[in-house]
Design an enzyme around this catalytic site. Sequence first.
Site, short mmCIF file in Angstrom:
data_model
loop_
_atom_site.label_atom_id
_atom_site.label_comp_id
_atom_site.label_asym_id
_atom_site.label_seq_id
_atom_site.Cartn_x
_atom_site.Cartn_y
_atom_site.Cartn_z
CB THR A 38 -0.87 0.06 1.27
OG1 THR A 38 0.02 0.12 2.39
CG2 THR A 38 -1.76 -1.15 1.39
CB THR A 39 -1.12 4.00 0.19
OG1 THR A 39 -1.48 3.34 1.40
CG2 THR A 39 -2.24 4.85 -0.34
#
Lengths: 257, 246
Positions: A38-39
């Site tokens: 992520t992100t």
Amino acid sequence: MSESISVAGDFLSLLAARHIPPVRSEVSTDAPVQTQATTVFAFQFADGVLMAGDRRATAGNLIVSDRIDKVIEIDTCSLLAIAGVPATAFEMARVLQTSFEYYRRSQLQPLSLPAKVRALARLLRDNLPMTLQGVGVVMPLFAGLDQAVSPPKAQIYFYDPLGAQFQAVGYAASGSGALTIRSVLSFQERYGEPRPSEMGLAQAVPFALRLLMTASEFDSATGGVNPETRNFATIKVLRTSGVETLSAEQQAQFLQS
Amino acid sequence: MTEEPYRWLEAIENRREYVREQLKGGSPAFAVRLPEGILLLGVGTGSSKVFELFDRHALVALGHPADIEKIRQAAIDAAHVEAFTRASEDVSLRRLVSFGLGPQLKTNFEQIFSAPFLVELLLAEVAAQPENDLLVRLHFDGAFQFLSSLALVVAAQAATESGAQTWLNQSLAGKSARAEVVDLLLQAWWCLTENKSFVENLPAEEERRRGWRAAVNGKTVEIGWLARRSPRPARFEFLTLTQAGL
């Protein structure tokens, strides 16, 4: 000379003819704790599309690495940002890279943007058994240059885990820090001065880095950006002239200026 | 039954003659190793002669367009499957030709009840260092030679090909500017297509230059460039005559 393939220029058909699976998706009930990436996010800015991602990979509450690249150049006019299980996502990126180049070289013309967008959707659909089981989930972002319009324009697409594709108007985000990123982007697009779509590169890069810093305040899986430890993001820019990767040094300069 | 082997030998010889006859008049093509990369050149009339195969690999050919297509496609298939199952760095011209294209062409040539491939080919692989560049001459019968010479020519007839190659290797020595190189290749192309001897009575430079400029009218000069250094994996690009400096 070559074995007959069902679709001209389709690399997946070629692999199928040679009994090579593009992405393995065996179902297992004893899946280990998965590494997650992520992100990532992308937004339209004045020159094209900026795509960025933090560099953290986690497995449960463990930080596996703070040095992975989640924004991948697929070819000279496409970018992929991966959120989810890197084992599957990196393999998808490799399939796309080889497929697009294979098509361009064998058919003597580049693949259209809609076909590229669908190629990723097809890989996500093929990954359905892993997705339904909760392992190997990938939620990527894709940016590509639409050559069918004049002048060519960089476009952003996002997907759901089952492979549905959506075109983003101005921005898209994926991964555990996506909610924060989307909220800030939405606010900035509506009330900000300048709006992301009006920013030049010198404004867009610090903005992207600060988005990741903000997301990391609320999401432990988002690595964030730390200029003091020289830990920056992966940032790539897609313009009509092609893809540009912004190094850590360039990001530091933009952040200071 | 005892005469079958002799029939086979005769059939093979007939095929060889047939292919050579069909290739007569094919437009010659060239590859030259330079400090900054490998330059490939062909002059076509309606169909392409220079092709990208993989990141560091390219092909020039003369012959029947449909046969060139089949071989090009086979090479591209093999290179991309290799890159996908192993890595891009594992795609090598030596393996592609020695274990793939060469044996397939030989098998096809010796199957006397199927049509032979009407092609003569030249393949190139650019390396990090100029001394590691690879040029391969691949023939319609599957025979191949890996060569380390500066320039390589693919022409319909072995004798003229060899003459042009010797002349080019002498003329290109010490030259690295792409404009100069392209000019010399086009001079050689004009001499080959006009059946001028490279050994005796070679036309003067001005005449050769005037000759190629007039002869390429209405034709397409295809220049492929395999760059030795590039930020991208794919090193191949097409150049126009203007981009090449002419």
